[in-house]
Design an enzyme around this catalytic site. Structure first.
Site, PDB file in Angstrom:
ATOM      1  N   LYS A   9       0.829  -1.210   0.000  1.00 57.43           N
ATOM      2  CA  LYS A   9       0.000   0.000   0.000  1.00 57.43           C
ATOM      3  C   LYS A   9       0.866   1.264   0.000  1.00 57.43           C
ATOM      4  CE  LYS A   9      -2.239   1.403   3.864  1.00 57.43           C
ATOM      5  NZ  LYS A   9      -1.547   2.516   4.477  1.00 57.43           N
ATOM      6  N   LYS A  14       7.757   0.866   0.274  1.00 54.92           N
ATOM      7  CA  LYS A  14       8.215   0.112  -0.899  1.00 54.92           C
ATOM      8  C   LYS A  14       9.500   0.724  -1.474  1.00 54.92           C
ATOM      9  CE  LYS A  14       4.474   0.873  -3.238  1.00 54.92           C
ATOM     10  NZ  LYS A  14       3.737   1.537  -2.148  1.00 54.92           N
ATOM     11  N   LYS A  40       3.922   8.414  -9.221  1.00 52.42           N
ATOM     12  CA  LYS A  40       4.565   9.454  -8.421  1.00 52.42           C
ATOM     13  C   LYS A  40       6.008   9.667  -8.847  1.00 52.42           C
ATOM     14  CE  LYS A  40       3.958   8.555  -3.973  1.00 52.42           C
ATOM     15  NZ  LYS A  40       3.186   7.322  -3.889  1.00 52.42           N
ATOM     16  N   ASP A 133      -1.795   0.255  -3.913  1.00 56.71           N
ATOM     17  CA  ASP A 133      -3.061   0.672  -3.316  1.00 56.71           C
ATOM     18  C   ASP A 133      -4.247   0.295  -4.169  1.00 56.71           C
ATOM     19  OD1 ASP A 133      -2.181   3.751  -1.680  1.00 56.71           O
ATOM     20  OD2 ASP A 133      -2.931   1.855  -0.893  1.00 56.71           O
TER      21      ASP A 133
HETATM   22  N1  LIG Z   1      11.903   1.321   8.363  1.00 51.88           N
HETATM   23  C1  LIG Z   1      11.669   2.626   8.319  1.00 51.88           C
HETATM   24  N2  LIG Z   1      12.010   3.403   9.351  1.00 51.88           N
HETATM   25  C2  LIG Z   1      11.740   4.731   9.319  1.00 51.88           C
HETATM   26  N3  LIG Z   1      11.144   5.374   8.298  1.00 51.88           N
HETATM   27  C3  LIG Z   1      10.785   4.645   7.241  1.00 51.88           C
HETATM   28  C4  LIG Z   1      11.017   3.256   7.174  1.00 51.88           C
HETATM   29  N4  LIG Z   1      10.544   2.805   5.981  1.00 51.88           N
HETATM   30  C5  LIG Z   1      10.037   3.866   5.331  1.00 51.88           C
HETATM   31  N5  LIG Z   1      10.175   4.974   6.080  1.00 51.88           N
HETATM   32  C6  LIG Z   1       9.695   6.328   5.723  1.00 51.88           C
HETATM   33  O1  LIG Z   1       8.314   6.236   5.382  1.00 51.88           O
HETATM   34  C7  LIG Z   1       8.003   7.098   4.284  1.00 51.88           C
HETATM   35  C8  LIG Z   1       7.328   6.313   3.174  1.00 51.88           C
HETATM   36  O2  LIG Z   1       8.231   5.426   2.585  1.00 51.88           O
HETATM   37  P1  LIG Z   1       8.251   5.123   1.020  1.00 51.88           P
HETATM   38  O3  LIG Z   1       9.350   4.156   0.809  1.00 51.88           O
HETATM   39  O4  LIG Z   1       8.265   6.367   0.241  1.00 51.88           O
HETATM   40  O5  LIG Z   1       6.836   4.390   0.840  1.00 51.88           O
HETATM   41  P2  LIG Z   1       6.125   3.884  -0.504  1.00 51.88           P
HETATM   42  O6  LIG Z   1       7.143   3.840  -1.572  1.00 51.88           O
HETATM   43  O7  LIG Z   1       5.569   2.546  -0.154  1.00 51.88           O
HETATM   44  O8  LIG Z   1       5.021   4.904  -0.772  1.00 51.88           O
HETATM   45  C9  LIG Z   1       9.325   7.732   3.870  1.00 51.88           C
HETATM   46  O9  LIG Z   1       9.371   9.016   4.417  1.00 51.88           O
HETATM   47  C10 LIG Z   1      10.380   6.849   4.491  1.00 51.88           C
HETATM   48  O10 LIG Z   1      11.541   7.527   4.816  1.00 51.88           O
HETATM   49 MG   LIG Z   2       7.176   4.812  -3.387  1.00 49.91          MG
END
Ligand SMILES: Nc1ncnc2c1ncn2[C@@H]1O[C@H](COP(=O)(O)OP(=O)(O)O)[C@@H](O)[C@H]1O
Ligand SMILES: [Mg+2]
Ligand SMILES: Nc1ncnc2c1ncn2[C@@H]1O[C@H](COP(=O)(O)OP(=O)(O)O)[C@@H](O)[C@H]1O
Ligand code: SF4
Ligand SMILES: [Mg+2]
Lengths: 280, 280
Positions: A9, A14, A40, A133
């Site tokens: 999600k 990811k 995105k 999502d």
């Molecule tokens: N293990 C973790 N510890 C702390 N922050 C995290 C962790 N994993 C992801 N984040 C933070 O959560 C947010 C969303 O992560 P993101 O990788 O962009 O999600 P997605 O790609 O699934 O939308 C980012 O700001 C990232 O830095």
């Molecule tokens: Mg992402």
């Protein structure tokens, strides 16, 4: 060549896991390409030093506008090598408000294969970072067309991330080609309560006929790396977090038998399984 | 009757703001219906005491399976009145992996209007909570078909939330019907740095030809309410946060002239505007 897809999600982590996994695989000496399949277009931002690289679809639209086709695209217009040596690609999305974003992702993947991108750069592992999502026909196309061969579902301790992962598992069951594509495992990106997550996500992964492959801790180091647009392995190579991603890379490379998942049919059963492990 | 839509990237706080806004509008004596237009179907979870209510699309599929059509659906199968008195609806999504999720949302909205849901319940305000990560033709349908009349974009201080909002503004410009639908404003759901957010989001909103309508602080009270599945107004009616949502409701009701936005064309211009305000 291995084609590994990361689904989950929005906001679950990811891109964070994909970028750090790519880096750990590169450290093992593999030639890695990360392909962002999220409109995105921020999947490779950490790898590219904070930059949002040009996308395949916008480059393709430019060519179409001047009467040319995809074969007019040069690979160096859509593939960018980061300082780390990892090759970065972003599929991009449609013009806002029209067209199918999922179909666009497939178009971008087909362009990469028509232009022989993997062969040209001698790629050992492709990592696809896919929006999870919306489990529509559009976003399921990488599965339907055999690109996403080994699929990992990213979950945390939150129920909605498990609900989204179960829906993706339903799409995998419906669309995956026997023997070619399938579910490779569940990865926990912890939201804090590791004890609870290990128990509930192991049970969920086993119910699907798969396993919980690894747990990434919630960590201020990982958060700081995003702000600095660097992977954990570059930012803090000796840290525990860096070792977590090295271990994840080893697990992923050893785990090469994806399965056809057995998702949980009814949401009430999923909720019951989840509630069983909640602290009383 | 007012039809207000909340758009923004995944995880930005759309459902949190929608539920608390619905509650504040209800407190003003209005009859409110909140319609979740996100395949995750968790928009009304806070309003429904933690429950994921049955969705319009799954109910519709049940009828189709036994050879009936939408007119066999009874309103009480798809509309649930919460304890607060707010009417809750979830559009739901397609069967995972097939079909168009966006098209599904439109189908659900058309069923509500075919079954005269708003008239039957005497609704004054409908709040649509719409996924904004994917600005494809599918998810833009509520705009194209005139359901989303007054559109609010939810942003925080993170660049990607502004990038997503700008893309939604592009879809609004392309699809909105003059005089009927348009951009009503930007709402900040703070990620912490309110000073920076006020400056950069005011400039962004003005560049679009609109305004920054209100700022919701990052708050442990709001987080706690989600865990307890209660709105802030029910959980802590005297709190500052509750007052923030009451003020937001007043702003929204007073602000009835949506505009056709002027989105920022080039991503490099959007980045430049953003960087201008970053602390040196
Ligand atoms: N293990 C973790 N510890 C702390 N922050 C995290 C962790 N994993 C992801 N984040 C933070 O959560 C947010 C969303 O992560 P993101 O990788 O962009 O999600 P997605 O790609 O699934 O939308 C980012 O700001 C990232 O830095
Ligand atoms: Mg992402
Ligand atoms: N102002 C806020 N302060 C603290 N937590 C918030 C705030 N707004 C949202 N959240 C939390 O952020 C998460 C995502 O919010 P949600 O409304 O579900 O986002 P969306 O509907 O846009 O995906 C939820 O856990 C919610 O409790
Ligand atoms: S299939 Fe999915 S990506 Fe394509 S238009 Fe529909 S909702 Fe959008
Ligand atoms: Mg939501």
């Amino acid at each position: 060549m291995r084609q590994i897809a990361i689904y989950g999600k929005g906001g679950i982590g990811k891109s964070t896991i994909a970028a750090n996994l790519s880096m750990a695989l590169k450290e093992m000496g593999l030639r890695v390409m990360q392909v962002g399949c999220d409109p995105k277009r921020d999947s490779t931002r950490i790898l590219a030093g904070g930059r949002l690289i040009p996308t395949v679809l916008e480059t393709f639209r430019e060519e179409l506008r001047i009467g040319k086709d995809e074969y007019a695209i040069s690979l160096k217009d859509i593939i960018f090598q980061a300082q780390s040596g990892i090759y970065c690609v972003e599929s991009g999305g449609p013009e806002p408000g029209i067209g199918c974003a999922g179909r666009g992702v497939l178009t971008a993947l087909q362009i990469l294969s028509d232009l022989k991108a993997f062969e040209t750069y001698g790629i050992d592992v492709a990592i696809y970072d896919v929006l999870g999502d919306v489990v529509c026909g559009g976003f399921a196309m990488p599965i339907r067309h055999g690109y996403a061969q080994e699929i990992y579902l990213i979950c945390s301790g939150g129920f909605m991330s498990i609900y989204a992962a179960n829906n993706i598992a339903k799409a995998i069951r419906r669309l995956s080609r026997r023997g070619e594509t399938g579910l490779a495992g569940v990865i926990c990106n912890s939201s804090g309560d590791e004890q609870f997550e290990k128990v509930v996500l192991s049970q969920f992964a086993e119910a699907l006929g798969s396993k919980l492959v690894h747990l990434v801790p919630r960590s201020p180091v990982i958060q700081a790396c995003e702000v600095e647009s660097r992977t954990v392995l570059e930012h803090s190579p000796q840290s525990e977090e860096a070792e977590v991603f090295r271990e994840l890379a080893r697990q992923v490379m050893d785990n090469d038998r994806p399965v056809i998942p057995k998702p949980i049919e009814e949401i009430s059963d999923l909720e019951a399984m989840y509630r069983e492990h909640l602290p009383k």
